[in-house]
Motif scaffolding. Sequence first.
Motif, PDB file in Angstrom:
ATOM      1  N   GLU A 161     -60.296 -18.145  30.806  1.00 16.12           N
ATOM      2  CA  GLU A 161     -60.928 -16.825  30.824  1.00 16.12           C
ATOM      3  C   GLU A 161     -59.911 -15.726  30.521  1.00 16.12           C
ATOM      4  O   GLU A 161     -60.219 -14.777  29.791  1.00 16.12           O
ATOM      5  N   ASP A 162     -58.708 -15.864  31.078  1.00 13.30           N
ATOM      6  CA  ASP A 162     -57.658 -14.887  30.767  1.00 13.30           C
ATOM      7  C   ASP A 162     -57.326 -14.908  29.287  1.00 13.30           C
ATOM      8  O   ASP A 162     -57.120 -13.850  28.662  1.00 13.30           O
ATOM      9  N   LEU A 163     -57.253 -16.107  28.707  1.00  8.36           N
ATOM     10  CA  LEU A 163     -56.924 -16.213  27.286  1.00  8.36           C
ATOM     11  C   LEU A 163     -57.987 -15.547  26.420  1.00  8.36           C
ATOM     12  O   LEU A 163     -57.662 -14.834  25.460  1.00  8.36           O
ATOM     13  N   LEU A 164     -59.243 -15.737  26.758  1.00 13.10           N
ATOM     14  CA  LEU A 164     -60.317 -15.083  25.999  1.00 13.10           C
ATOM     15  C   LEU A 164     -60.198 -13.565  26.072  1.00 13.10           C
ATOM     16  O   LEU A 164     -60.379 -12.866  25.073  1.00 13.10           O
ATOM     17  N   ARG A 165     -59.876 -13.053  27.254  1.00 18.56           N
ATOM     18  CA  ARG A 165     -59.695 -11.602  27.391  1.00 18.56           C
ATOM     19  C   ARG A 165     -58.496 -11.127  26.563  1.00 18.56           C
ATOM     20  O   ARG A 165     -58.536 -10.044  25.952  1.00 18.56           O
ATOM     21  N   SER A 166     -57.433 -11.939  26.524  1.00 15.04           N
ATOM     22  CA  SER A 166     -56.249 -11.557  25.743  1.00 15.04           C
ATOM     23  C   SER A 166     -56.541 -11.563  24.253  1.00 15.04           C
ATOM     24  O   SER A 166     -56.108 -10.663  23.522  1.00 15.04           O
ATOM     25  N   LEU A 167     -57.291 -12.556  23.792  1.00 17.34           N
ATOM     26  CA  LEU A 167     -57.669 -12.595  22.380  1.00 17.34           C
ATOM     27  C   LEU A 167     -58.554 -11.405  22.031  1.00 17.34           C
ATOM     28  O   LEU A 167     -58.420 -10.814  20.944  1.00 17.34           O
ATOM     29  N   SER A 168     -59.429 -11.037  22.948  1.00 20.16           N
ATOM     30  CA  SER A 168     -60.270  -9.857  22.736  1.00 20.16           C
ATOM     31  C   SER A 168     -59.411  -8.599  22.632  1.00 20.16           C
ATOM     32  O   SER A 168     -59.662  -7.732  21.787  1.00 20.16           O
ATOM     33  N   ARG A 169     -58.391  -8.506  23.472  1.00 15.42           N
ATOM     34  CA  ARG A 169     -57.507  -7.346  23.419  1.00 15.42           C
ATOM     35  C   ARG A 169     -56.769  -7.284  22.088  1.00 15.42           C
ATOM     36  O   ARG A 169     -56.674  -6.214  21.463  1.00 15.42           O
ATOM     37  N   LEU A 170     -56.249  -8.430  21.631  1.00 14.41           N
ATOM     38  CA  LEU A 170     -55.535  -8.458  20.356  1.00 14.41           C
ATOM     39  C   LEU A 170     -56.456  -8.083  19.202  1.00 14.41           C
ATOM     40  O   LEU A 170     -56.007  -7.503  18.202  1.00 14.41           O
ATOM     41  N   SER A 171     -57.739  -8.379  19.334  1.00 14.17           N
ATOM     42  CA  SER A 171     -58.687  -8.069  18.264  1.00 14.17           C
ATOM     43  C   SER A 171     -58.887  -6.575  18.073  1.00 14.17           C
ATOM     44  O   SER A 171     -59.479  -6.147  17.078  1.00 14.17           O
ATOM     45  N   THR A 172     -58.416  -5.759  19.014  1.00 14.92           N
ATOM     46  CA  THR A 172     -58.550  -4.312  18.885  1.00 14.92           C
ATOM     47  C   THR A 172     -57.446  -3.689  18.033  1.00 14.92           C
ATOM     48  O   THR A 172     -57.494  -2.496  17.732  1.00 14.92           O
ATOM     49  N   LEU A 173     -56.454  -4.472  17.657  1.00 12.65           N
ATOM     50  CA  LEU A 173     -55.384  -3.946  16.800  1.00 12.65           C
ATOM     51  C   LEU A 173     -55.934  -3.636  15.409  1.00 12.65           C
ATOM     52  O   LEU A 173     -56.952  -4.206  14.996  1.00 12.65           O
ATOM     53  N   PRO A 174     -55.282  -2.728  14.677  1.00 10.42           N
ATOM     54  CA  PRO A 174     -55.751  -2.423  13.322  1.00 10.42           C
ATOM     55  C   PRO A 174     -55.884  -3.687  12.474  1.00 10.42           C
ATOM     56  O   PRO A 174     -55.086  -4.621  12.595  1.00 10.42           O
ATOM     57  N   GLU A 175     -56.889  -3.708  11.625  1.00 17.53           N
ATOM     58  CA  GLU A 175     -57.187  -4.907  10.839  1.00 17.53           C
ATOM     59  C   GLU A 175     -56.012  -5.315   9.955  1.00 17.53           C
ATOM     60  O   GLU A 175     -55.819  -6.501   9.666  1.00 17.53           O
ATOM     61  N   ALA A 176     -55.218  -4.358   9.530  1.00 14.31           N
ATOM     62  CA  ALA A 176     -54.104  -4.663   8.629  1.00 14.31           C
ATOM     63  C   ALA A 176     -52.847  -5.138   9.373  1.00 14.31           C
ATOM     64  O   ALA A 176     -51.817  -5.368   8.747  1.00 14.31           O
ATOM     65  N   SER A 177     -52.928  -5.293  10.694  1.00 16.14           N
ATOM     66  CA  SER A 177     -51.757  -5.720  11.464  1.00 16.14           C
ATOM     67  C   SER A 177     -51.265  -7.088  10.997  1.00 16.14           C
ATOM     68  O   SER A 177     -52.052  -7.993  10.706  1.00 16.14           O
ATOM     69  N   LEU A 178     -49.959  -7.231  10.946  1.00 18.68           N
ATOM     70  CA  LEU A 178     -49.347  -8.519  10.610  1.00 18.68           C
ATOM     71  C   LEU A 178     -49.151  -9.306  11.895  1.00 18.68           C
ATOM     72  O   LEU A 178     -48.628  -8.787  12.875  1.00 18.68           O
ATOM     73  N   VAL A 179     -49.572 -10.569  11.890  1.00 20.10           N
ATOM     74  CA  VAL A 179     -49.482 -11.412  13.078  1.00 20.10           C
ATOM     75  C   VAL A 179     -48.402 -12.466  12.882  1.00 20.10           C
ATOM     76  O   VAL A 179     -48.415 -13.203  11.889  1.00 20.10           O
ATOM     77  N   TYR A 180     -47.483 -12.526  13.841  1.00 14.17           N
ATOM     78  CA  TYR A 180     -46.410 -13.512  13.825  1.00 14.17           C
ATOM     79  C   TYR A 180     -46.558 -14.410  15.053  1.00 14.17           C
ATOM     80  O   TYR A 180     -46.230 -14.014  16.165  1.00 14.17           O
ATOM     81  N   PRO A 181     -47.083 -15.648  14.863  1.00 19.48           N
ATOM     82  CA  PRO A 181     -47.366 -16.522  15.995  1.00 19.48           C
ATOM     83  C   PRO A 181     -46.146 -17.326  16.441  1.00 19.48           C
ATOM     84  O   PRO A 181     -45.100 -17.326  15.778  1.00 19.48           O
ATOM     85  N   GLY A 182     -46.315 -18.032  17.551  1.00 20.26           N
ATOM     86  CA  GLY A 182     -45.227 -18.859  18.073  1.00 20.26           C
ATOM     87  C   GLY A 182     -45.075 -20.183  17.363  1.00 20.26           C
ATOM     88  O   GLY A 182     -44.019 -20.817  17.414  1.00 20.26           O
ATOM     89  N   HIS A 183     -46.145 -20.662  16.727  1.00 20.06           N
ATOM     90  CA  HIS A 183     -46.143 -21.919  15.969  1.00 20.06           C
ATOM     91  C   HIS A 183     -47.085 -21.749  14.793  1.00 20.06           C
ATOM     92  O   HIS A 183     -47.867 -20.808  14.740  1.00 20.06           O
ATOM     93  N   ASN A 184     -47.032 -22.696  13.866  1.00 21.72           N
ATOM     94  CA  ASN A 184     -48.005 -22.738  12.774  1.00 21.72           C
ATOM     95  C   ASN A 184     -48.686 -24.100  12.804  1.00 21.72           C
ATOM     96  O   ASN A 184     -48.121 -25.095  12.355  1.00 21.72           O
ATOM     97  N   TYR A 185     -49.869 -24.136  13.373  1.00 24.42           N
ATOM     98  CA  TYR A 185     -50.640 -25.370  13.416  1.00 24.42           C
ATOM     99  C   TYR A 185     -51.806 -25.339  12.436  1.00 24.42           C
ATOM    100  O   TYR A 185     -52.767 -26.072  12.586  1.00 24.42           O
ATOM    101  N   SER A 186     -51.725 -24.457  11.448  1.00 18.91           N
ATOM    102  CA  SER A 186     -52.832 -24.345  10.496  1.00 18.91           C
ATOM    103  C   SER A 186     -52.869 -25.576   9.601  1.00 18.91           C
ATOM    104  O   SER A 186     -51.856 -26.252   9.373  1.00 18.91           O
ATOM    105  N   THR A 187     -54.053 -25.880   9.088  1.00 14.95           N
ATOM    106  CA  THR A 187     -54.177 -26.997   8.161  1.00 14.95           C
ATOM    107  C   THR A 187     -53.682 -26.571   6.794  1.00 14.95           C
ATOM    108  O   THR A 187     -53.822 -25.408   6.395  1.00 14.95           O
ATOM    109  N   SER A 188     -53.078 -27.503   6.078  1.00 15.91           N
ATOM    110  CA  SER A 188     -52.591 -27.177   4.737  1.00 15.91           C
ATOM    111  C   SER A 188     -53.770 -27.150   3.773  1.00 15.91           C
ATOM    112  O   SER A 188     -54.714 -27.924   3.904  1.00 15.91           O
ATOM    113  N   SER A 189     -53.702 -26.249   2.793  1.00 19.59           N
ATOM    114  CA  SER A 189     -54.821 -26.126   1.846  1.00 19.59           C
ATOM    115  C   SER A 189     -54.527 -26.916   0.573  1.00 19.59           C
ATOM    116  O   SER A 189     -53.426 -27.290   0.292  1.00 19.59           O
TER     117      SER A 189
END
Length: 202
Positions: A174-202
Amino acid sequence: NYVYCVVDERSGAACLVDACWDVDGIILALRARGILPEDITASVYTHHHFDHTGGRIPKVMTGGREVIVDGMVEVLAALPCVEVVGIGALDARQAAKQCGVPTEAIWQIFDDEVVWRSNGCEIRSWNTPGHTAGSISLLCKDTKTSEPSIAVITGDTLFIGSCGRFDLPDSNAEDLLRSLSRLSTLPEASLVYPGHNYSTSS
């Protein structure tokens, strides 16, 4: 794991984020880019897990062997202008114990606190708990421009196309969902730098 270095190109001052695993290698890589140890005036961590702060790896993950990863201790020893390392207040005790760092060498960071400033650059903390109780994200911006551009270092709260785990001992969905909601309020053009990259390769 990603380690970040935020640099104020006007003054040359720098701030490390989540510096661990190979502190000597980080310093060498920065030297190659003209950033010297004495240019680094702060070192902060997004949360207390060993893969971001260093210290002892839990023995259940090492087959019972004692394994210690470079991190907070080595940063404090190697950087002459860094006398304390910063981490979210609710993660400070765990980080001190895990890394063997005296509590007086850990700066407990609270919500909406300026954790680093140099000339026109500023890093401000946002509490984004969920992955750990004291997880923080770091909002980086140029204070000398009217443009609303922001870069945010999210640690293990937000990844590329996913988010951090919430099934760990001090995590909370529940805390994580609230934190993700908070981050979603940042300007749309914000650059995000995560702690890891677990994205699938295209």
